[in-house]
Write a protein that holds these residues in place. Sequence first.
Motif, short mmCIF file in Angstrom:
data_model
loop_
_atom_site.label_atom_id
_atom_site.label_comp_id
_atom_site.label_asym_id
_atom_site.label_seq_id
_atom_site.Cartn_x
_atom_site.Cartn_y
_atom_site.Cartn_z
N MET A 221 0.83 -1.20 0.00
CA MET A 221 0.00 0.00 0.00
C MET A 221 0.87 1.26 0.00
SD MET A 221 -3.21 0.93 2.48
CE MET A 221 -2.24 1.06 3.95
N VAL A 222 1.94 1.25 0.81
CA VAL A 222 2.84 2.40 0.85
C VAL A 222 3.53 2.57 -0.50
CG1 VAL A 222 5.01 3.22 1.87
CG2 VAL A 222 3.20 2.33 3.33
N GLN A 223 3.93 1.46 -1.11
CA GLN A 223 4.59 1.53 -2.41
C GLN A 223 3.63 2.08 -3.48
OE1 GLN A 223 5.87 -2.27 -3.91
NE2 GLN A 223 7.85 -1.41 -4.52
N GLN A 224 2.38 1.68 -3.46
CA GLN A 224 1.39 2.19 -4.42
C GLN A 224 1.17 3.69 -4.20
OE1 GLN A 224 -2.10 -0.18 -3.91
NE2 GLN A 224 -1.28 -1.93 -5.07
N GLN A 225 1.12 4.11 -2.95
CA GLN A 225 0.92 5.53 -2.68
C GLN A 225 2.12 6.35 -3.16
OE1 GLN A 225 0.14 5.89 1.50
NE2 GLN A 225 -2.06 5.43 1.27
N GLN A 226 3.33 5.82 -2.99
CA GLN A 226 4.52 6.52 -3.48
C GLN A 226 4.51 6.63 -4.99
OE1 GLN A 226 7.82 4.40 -1.84
NE2 GLN A 226 7.85 5.61 0.06
N GLN A 227 4.10 5.56 -5.68
CA GLN A 227 4.05 5.58 -7.13
C GLN A 227 3.00 6.57 -7.62
OE1 GLN A 227 3.41 1.55 -8.32
NE2 GLN A 227 5.56 0.96 -8.05
N SER A 228 1.85 6.61 -6.97
CA SER A 228 0.80 7.55 -7.39
C SER A 228 1.22 8.98 -7.09
CB SER A 228 -0.53 7.23 -6.72
OG SER A 228 -0.45 7.45 -5.33
N THR A 229 1.97 9.21 -6.02
CA THR A 229 2.45 10.55 -5.69
C THR A 229 3.50 10.98 -6.71
OG1 THR A 229 2.12 10.09 -3.35
CG2 THR A 229 3.49 11.96 -3.88
N ASN A 230 4.38 10.09 -7.13
CA ASN A 230 5.41 10.41 -8.14
C ASN A 230 4.75 10.76 -9.46
OD1 ASN A 230 7.49 10.04 -6.38
ND2 ASN A 230 7.90 7.92 -6.99
N ILE A 231 3.70 10.06 -9.85
CA ILE A 231 3.02 10.35 -11.11
C ILE A 231 2.35 11.71 -11.04
CG2 ILE A 231 1.10 9.63 -12.60
CD1 ILE A 231 1.81 6.74 -11.88
#
Length: 159
Positions: free
Chosen positions: A141-151
Motif C-alpha cells: 500500500m505504501v509503495q502504491q501511494q509513493q508511485q501515485s504521488t510520483n506520477i
Amino acid sequence: MDTMHADQEPIEGADDVPTMNSDKEFIIPPTFHDDETHDVPPVAYLEMSSRFGDKQAPSDNTSTLVGAVLVTMFCCTPFGIIAIIKTMTGRINHAYGDEHAANDANRSAKRWIIAGVLFGVLVVVLYCVGLGVYIQQMLDMVQQQQQSTNIDVNDAVGL
C-alpha cells in the motif's frame, strides 16, 4: 453429613474438605492409616510424604507439575489448568496408594501438556504468518501511494 468436634475421632462418610457448619462444628474429612498406623488426612499425608521421604511421589510427577504450570503460563491456559488438575489427582492417588490411577492421571497430564505446547506453537506460527501478511500488505500500500504521488508530481511539472 457427619460432623464432629475437634476432640472427637473422625467419622466415616465426611467430605474431603474440612468446613464448618452453622453450629460451629468442624466437618472433618475421613482419615486413613499409613504404614505406621497413624491417622493422617490425605493432604497432610501428601505434604509429609514429600518432606520425609516416605511414599514419595514419582519424580516424573514433579516434572509433570512443572510442565503443567509452564504450559499454563506460556502456551495455553485452559490446557495447562487441566494438566495441573490431572497431575494433582495423580499425586493424591499416589498418596492413597492407588498406583494404577496415579499413573493414568500422570499420563493424562502429560498428554494435556503436549497438547498445550502444540496448541501454543500453532498459535504463534499462525500469528507470525498473519503478521507477515499484514506487513506485506502495508508495504504494498505504501509503495502504491509513493508511485501515485510520483506520477502526480510529474504531471504537475509537465513531464
